[in-house]
Design an enzyme around this catalytic site. Structure first.
Site, PDB file in Angstrom:
ATOM      1  CG  ASP A 169      62.174  77.207  51.701  1.00 47.45           C
ATOM      2  OD1 ASP A 169      63.146  77.168  51.047  1.00 47.45           O
ATOM      3  OD2 ASP A 169      61.622  76.461  51.735  1.00 47.45           O
ATOM      4  CG  ASP A 214      61.044  82.182  55.819  1.00 45.04           C
ATOM      5  OD1 ASP A 214      61.779  82.558  55.069  1.00 45.04           O
ATOM      6  OD2 ASP A 214      60.903  81.845  56.412  1.00 45.04           O
TER       7      ASP A 214
HETATM    8  C1  GAL Z   1      60.435  78.293  54.543  1.00 46.00           C
HETATM    9  C2  GAL Z   1      60.069  79.281  53.938  1.00 46.00           C
HETATM   10  C3  GAL Z   1      58.436  79.961  53.624  1.00 46.00           C
HETATM   11  C4  GAL Z   1      57.980  78.404  54.504  1.00 46.00           C
HETATM   12  C5  GAL Z   1      58.474  77.319  54.743  1.00 46.00           C
HETATM   13  C6  GAL Z   1      57.751  75.701  54.182  1.00 46.00           C
HETATM   14  O1  GAL Z   1      61.712  77.998  54.155  1.00 46.00           O
HETATM   15  O2  GAL Z   1      60.914  80.197  53.399  1.00 46.00           O
HETATM   16  O3  GAL Z   1      58.093  80.864  52.685  1.00 46.00           O
HETATM   17  O4  GAL Z   1      58.266  77.914  52.762  1.00 46.00           O
HETATM   18  O5  GAL Z   1      59.917  77.163  54.730  1.00 46.00           O
HETATM   19  O6  GAL Z   1      58.426  74.848  55.986  1.00 46.00           O
END
Ligand code: GAL
Length: 419
Positions: free
Chosen positions: A170, A231
């Site tokens: 990510d 998200d």
């Molecule tokens: C976001 C991601 C989420 C989750 C989160 C964890 O950036 O889109 O799905 O993984 O980080 O901190």
């Protein structure tokens, strides 16, 4: 000279044999990539800890989710990857620079968790980030700096030694030049390949990166699945295009334009399922919205990563998530996503299947509506078809017109076969 010629000929034979023997000779995902198709020949299915547990995840919760995936039939319906999202690690690396499990949360370590999952016929997924910090660390919700930037080879080797089958990687680093973002994701792709373990590679180039590069950039060849949106939250409509908060309707709007990129080995990822998820000040999804969520993810050939709490799931939730006729559309081996043939508030989508055709009559609007189409409108040759409703036990025959009453925010999902 003759000797040299012989040696050259021999070398050529050896080279050709090598080309066909090494895994590199397998089909690859997308142009220019060195990513084997195999771990993602159809859209990945599983469960992820984030939507229900956020940063407060531990071994007991993952065990409970895994056990419930098995006892509820979700595993057998196809949900095999169990992905532990952010906040599983010790906030700092150890003295040799290696990642460690957070000892309070995962006292038996990550290799033991992998064994637990594999023993139950499940596969093991983990989350990490390419920069200095994971997203929870960037947000200040979890201490430390454990990102994989500069540690890719070590981390990939460690993941492989723990039995990891799936990496969610990510971005979460704010605006950066796109070539740097590509280089970071490609470095981990190659580090995973160098371990020799087939690891499904899921990337989110979107988070905290203005410009939504998951939507605007083509990542074929870099990863098996690529987040296309910000998200998802448990709501129908946020109204900000590709910006938070995003609901089911917003995400379908963005992902609809990207169908040409999806196929075996590379899937658009419109984020995880919110079926059975509530909280965070969001309303949750109605029964019709939840059906649309599953129906349209199946039409888009999206990964199906449940975000609910399987150990607490209601029978209705389980029935939605395990509806075999709908999952079969998502997992169709032809691997061609649907095209939207009618836009607007009453939409029509068509997806060719290996045998037959899936059709979605999707009511994006706020009023119930009759949505109609025809074989010609779907681009199908004339002839008699059996029409099966994949959510209701009803079927009928048509020689042309197809229509159904569709509730507000609902979807009627049909399968057409030769009569
Ligand atoms: C976001 C991601 C989420 C989750 C989160 C964890 O950036 O889109 O799905 O993984 O980080 O901190």
């Amino acid at each position: 000279m003759a000797d040299l010629g012989m040696r050259r000929a021999l070398l050529a034979v050896v080279c050709v044999a090598f080309l066909f023997a090494v895994p590199g000779a397998e089909p690859h995902a997308g142009a220019g990539g060195s990513l084997p198709v195999r771990p993602a020949a159809t859209p990945p299915m599983g469960w992820n800890s984030w939507n229900s547990f956020g940063c407060s995840i531990d071994e007991n919760k993952v065990h409970a989710a895994a056990d419930a995936l098995v006892s509820s039939g979700m595993r057998d319906a196809g949900y095999r990857y169990v992905v532990v999202d952010d906040c599983w690690f010790s906030p700092q690396r150890d003295s040799s620079g290696e990642l460690r499990a957070n000892p309070d949360r995962f006292p038996h370590g990550m290799a033991a968790l992998g064994e637990y999952l594999h023993a139950r016929g499940l596969r093991f997924g983990l989350y990490m980030s390419p920069n200095l910090r994971t997203c929870a660390q960037v947000a200040g919700d979890y201490p430390g700096n454990t990102g994989s930037g500069g540690h890719e080879r070590t981390d990939a080797r460690e993941f492989a030694s723990w039995g990891v089958d799936y990496l969610k990687y990510d971005w979460c680093h704010g605006a950066s030049p796109l070539p740097d973002v590509r280089a970071a994701f490609t470095t981990m792709r190659d580090a995973l390949a160098a371990t020799g373990r087939p690891v499904l590679y899921s990337i989110n180039p979107n988070s905290n990166h203005p410009g939504e590069p998951g939507e605007n950039e083509d990542w074929r060849g870099v990863a098996h699945m690529v987040r296309t949106t910000e998200d998802i939250e448990p709501l129908w409509f946020g109204g900000n295009h590709n910006a938070e908060p995003m609901g089911v309707r917003d995400i379908i709007d963005v992902n609809a334009a990207l169908a040409h990129r999806a196929g075996p080995g590379h899937w658009n990822d419109p984020d995880m399922l919110e079926v059975g998820v509530s909280g965070g000040g969001y309303p949750g999804l109605s029964a019709d919205e939840a059906r649309t969520h599953l129906s349209m993810w199946a039409m888009m050939a999206a990964p199906l990563i449940a975000g609910n709490e399987p150990a607490q799931m209601s029978p209705a939730e389980r029935d939605l998530l395990t509806r075999r006729e709908v999952l079969a559309v998502d997992q169709d081996p032809l691997g061609r996503p649907a095209r939207r043939v009618v836009d607007g508030d009453q939409q029509v989508w068509v997806r060719p299947l290996r045998e037959g055709t899936a059709v979605a009559l999707y009511n994006r609007g706020d009023q119930p509506a009759e949505i109609g189409t025809s074989l010609a409108g779907l681009g199908l040759p004339a002839g008699q078809r059996r029409v099966h409703d994949l959510w209701q036990p009803r079927e009928w025959t048509t020689g042309g017109a197809i229509s159904a009453a569709v509730p507000a925010h609902g979807t009627v999902l049909l399968r057409l076969d030769p009569a």
